[in-house]
Design a protein around this motif. Structure first.
Motif, short mmCIF file in Angstrom:
data_model
loop_
_atom_site.label_atom_id
_atom_site.label_comp_id
_atom_site.label_asym_id
_atom_site.label_seq_id
_atom_site.Cartn_x
_atom_site.Cartn_y
_atom_site.Cartn_z
N ARG A 191 0.82 -1.21 0.00
CA ARG A 191 0.00 0.00 0.00
C ARG A 191 0.85 1.25 0.00
N SER A 192 1.90 1.27 0.78
CA SER A 192 2.75 2.46 0.83
C SER A 192 3.47 2.66 -0.51
N LEU A 193 3.88 1.56 -1.14
CA LEU A 193 4.54 1.66 -2.45
C LEU A 193 3.56 2.18 -3.51
N ILE A 194 2.33 1.70 -3.46
CA ILE A 194 1.31 2.15 -4.42
C ILE A 194 0.99 3.62 -4.16
N ASP A 195 0.88 4.02 -2.92
CA ASP A 195 0.58 5.42 -2.61
C ASP A 195 1.69 6.35 -3.08
N SER A 196 2.93 5.96 -2.91
CA SER A 196 4.04 6.81 -3.37
C SER A 196 4.09 6.86 -4.90
N ALA A 197 3.77 5.74 -5.58
CA ALA A 197 3.75 5.73 -7.05
C ALA A 197 2.64 6.63 -7.57
N ILE A 198 1.49 6.61 -6.89
CA ILE A 198 0.37 7.47 -7.31
C ILE A 198 0.75 8.93 -7.09
N ALA A 199 1.45 9.25 -6.04
CA ALA A 199 1.86 10.63 -5.76
C ALA A 199 2.87 11.11 -6.81
N GLU A 200 3.73 10.23 -7.30
CA GLU A 200 4.74 10.61 -8.29
C GLU A 200 4.18 10.66 -9.73
N LEU A 201 3.05 10.06 -9.94
CA LEU A 201 2.47 9.95 -11.30
C LEU A 201 2.26 11.30 -11.99
N PRO A 202 1.70 12.33 -11.36
CA PRO A 202 1.53 13.60 -12.07
C PRO A 202 2.85 14.20 -12.56
#
Length: 160
Positions: A145-156
């Protein structure tokens, strides 16, 4: 001799012939003159008709030459027009072929771009699926979950 009846018959005959001959000669002369005048008029008419016929022949020959010259000019002009039309048709065909070739190249370029987009989308889908599987197998749910959250934050930041 003056008393002889043959003499007086001869004198009477000569006077009769002289009396008849003069008017007869006049009428014969008049008839011959009239006939001569008719013949002269016929000859004049024949000369006029011949001259008119010669004039008509000359005129028709000139018209025939003019018509032949005009027909040659018409044929030559038609040949020139046909060559001009053929050249214009060739040029139009070349332009049409060039336009079609340009359209075909454009379609090919668009198809390449679409194919690359499709391949990228497929590669992304495959990478995401592989990443999900790796994350699900190797990481704990909290780490995932933390890895997915950080990837979503970096996506923009990666999209722009």
């Amino acid at each position: 001799m003056l008393e002889s009846p043959e003499f007086w018959v001869a004198v009477g005959f000569v006077l009769l012939v002289a009396g008849i001959a003069r008017p007869a000669a006049r009428s014969i002369t008049t008839a011959l003159d009239a006939r001569s005048a008719r013949i002269e008029a016929s000859l004049d008419e024949a000369r006029k008709l011949r001259e008119e016929a010669q004039h008509l022949l000359t005129e028709y020959q000139r018209k025939q030459r003019d018509a032949a010259r005009e027909s040659r000019q018409i044929v030559e002009q038609a040949r020139i027009d046909a060559e001009r039309i053929a050249a214009a048709a060739r040029a139009d065909l070349e332009r049409a072929l060039e336009r079609r070739e340009a359209v075909a190249r454009e379609k090919i370029a668009r198809a390449e771009v679409e194919a690359l987009r499709g391949i990228r989308a497929l590669a992304i889908d495959i990478a995401i699926a592989a990443t999900e599987r790796v994350i699900a197998e190797r990481l704990a749910p909290e780490q995932a979950r933390s890895l997915i959250d950080s990837a979503i934050a970096e996506l923009p930041g990666q999209i722009s």
